[in-house]
Design an enzyme around this catalytic site. Structure first.
Site, PDB file in Angstrom:
ATOM      1  N   GLY A 164      11.433  -7.918   4.092  1.00 56.76           N
ATOM      2  CA  GLY A 164      10.095  -7.985   3.539  1.00 56.76           C
ATOM      3  C   GLY A 164       9.518  -6.643   3.134  1.00 56.76           C
ATOM      4  CB  CYS A 165       5.997  -5.726   2.407  1.00 57.47           C
ATOM      5  SG  CYS A 165       5.616  -7.078   1.273  1.00 57.47           S
ATOM      6  CG  ASN A 166       8.882  -4.616   7.376  1.00 57.40           C
ATOM      7  OD1 ASN A 166       8.463  -5.759   7.170  1.00 57.40           O
ATOM      8  ND2 ASN A 166      10.043  -4.393   7.960  1.00 57.40           N
ATOM      9  CG  MET A 370       1.524  -2.344   7.212  1.00 55.22           C
ATOM     10  SD  MET A 370       1.243  -1.221   5.829  1.00 55.22           S
ATOM     11  CE  MET A 370      -0.057  -2.092   4.948  1.00 55.22           C
TER      12      MET A 370
END
Length: 383
Positions: A164-166, A370
């Site tokens: 994901g975004c992290n 995050m």
């Protein structure tokens, strides 16, 4: 021009210690240095009102989500029009094909731009790490990019999928570790997110939040470890990565996810509306762990490069870490011009900071991402 990347002599050390700012850190010279960055986006961009029209959205609540997102434009690869006038339906197989085509194209262009910016050649690349969460390929993006660009087939590689975004900082941890173990050899991380390949159009508020936020984008960053990192640096200061910190909020594992939507017959994102508050509540804890043992205070950090996760997420970080709007100007600028680019967002901010030419040697910065888990990742760097 080709950069000179040579292995240091036995026993060689970075001639510039960390000015005694990290007395307890076992790696005072830093793990590795970020030499340069390159970015790329998909072909077409849309304003939020244009997307509302394209999606045929008339619900006032959904329209409000789009129009109050702090996003002006996003780059997306949308399907053509159906006979009825709306966007054509894409099956999961079509979306996987789109992910492969768009992510490989953007990732390749970002990598080439990154190498051009540091005066390197494809033949210099010894390690390639590709990060993505918007589709699944076996073999992964790294194999396709190596083949398409003609990178040496003996190049070491890794693919980080689904974090994901992290994941950009998770990937950077792996890349800097490889670079430290192979001093003088060039490693590159590519974050390529074809968010257009993860859209579901069903008119619900759940998908409206996702569809209002994400955009297509790729970013590449070049990394070199050892004393050769300083020799390869240009007159413009480039940051050494000093340490990482990570927090997984296990009580919120399901708050951000990309899983199978049985009703739609395809994968789709889910974002819990409480995510900004979860991130904000744990941001200070992660920062304290990052700075622990360094003798640095929060006020010693000159530059903040934060993932453009969304307006509420950015505001939560700003408030809980006591930052200013100026501190997060690059983050909000990336959100405004591109939307949420998932794993590569923080590198778009890093590129903007580089282009300002305002960083002074010796200054510190914090990189922050995050994402699902729920997870907060941070890295401490020094120029």
């Amino acid at each position: 021009m080709t950069i000179s990347i040579e292995a240091p002599a036995v026993g060689a050390r970075d001639p510039r210690p960390l000015a005694e700012d990290l007395p307890d850190d076992p790696r005072p010279a830093g793990i590795a240095r970020l030499l340069g960055v390159g970015t790329a986006v998909s072909e077409d961009s849309y304003s939020q009102p244009e997307l509302l029209d394209a999606f045929g959205i008339t619900d006032s609540r959904v329209r409000s989500v789009f129009l109050n997102s702090a996003i002006d434009r996003r780059f997306l690869s949308l399907p053509g029009r159906a006979r009825g006038g709306g966007l054509a339906e894409e099956a999961q197989g079509d979306l996987l094909d789109k992910h492969k085509a768009v992510a490989v194209d953007m990732g390749s262009r970002a990598l080439l731009t990154c190498l051009r910016n540091i005066g390197a050649e494809l033949s210099d690349v010894r390690y390639l790490c590709c990060v993505t969460s918007t589709g699944f390929l076996t073999p992964g993006l790294s194999a396709h990019i190596i083949r398409d660009l003609g990178i040496d087939r003996h190049c070491s590689r890794a693919d980080i999928v689904g974090m994901g975004c992290n994941a950009g900082l998770n990937g950077l941890g792996a890349v800097t570790g490889w670079a430290a173990a192979h001093p003088g050899e060039l490693a590159v991380m590519v974050c390529a997110e074809a968010c257009s390949a993860a859209y579901v159009f069903d008119g619900s508020m759940r998908t409206a939040v996702v569809n209002s936020l994400f955009g297509d984008g790729a970013a590449a960053v070049a990394v070199v470890g050892g004393a050769a990192a300083d020799a390869a640096a240009t007159a413009t200061p480039t940051p050494r990565v000093l340490k990482f910190a990570s927090t997984i909020i296990t009580d919120a594992v399901d708050a951000m996810r990309y899983d199978w939507d049985r009703s739609a017959g395809k994968f789709s994102f889910f974002l819990d509306p409480h995510i900004p508050y979860v991130v904000g509540a744990h941001a200070e804890l992660t920062l304290d762990r990052l700075l622990a043992g360094t003798s640095l205070r929060r006020s010693d950090i000159s530059h903040w490069l934060v993932h453009s996760g969304g307006k509420k997420v950015i505001d939560a970080v700003l408030v809980n870490l006591g930052l200013t709007h100026h501190d997060l100007r690059h983050t909000t600028g990336v959100l405004r011009d591109y939307g949420n680019l998932s794993s590569g967002s923080f590198l778009f901010s890093y590129e903007r900071l580089q282009n300002e030419n305002c960083v002074q040697a010796g200054e510190y910065g914090v990189l922050m991402t995050m994402g699902p888990g729920s997870t907060i990742e941070m890295a401490l760097v020094q120029w």
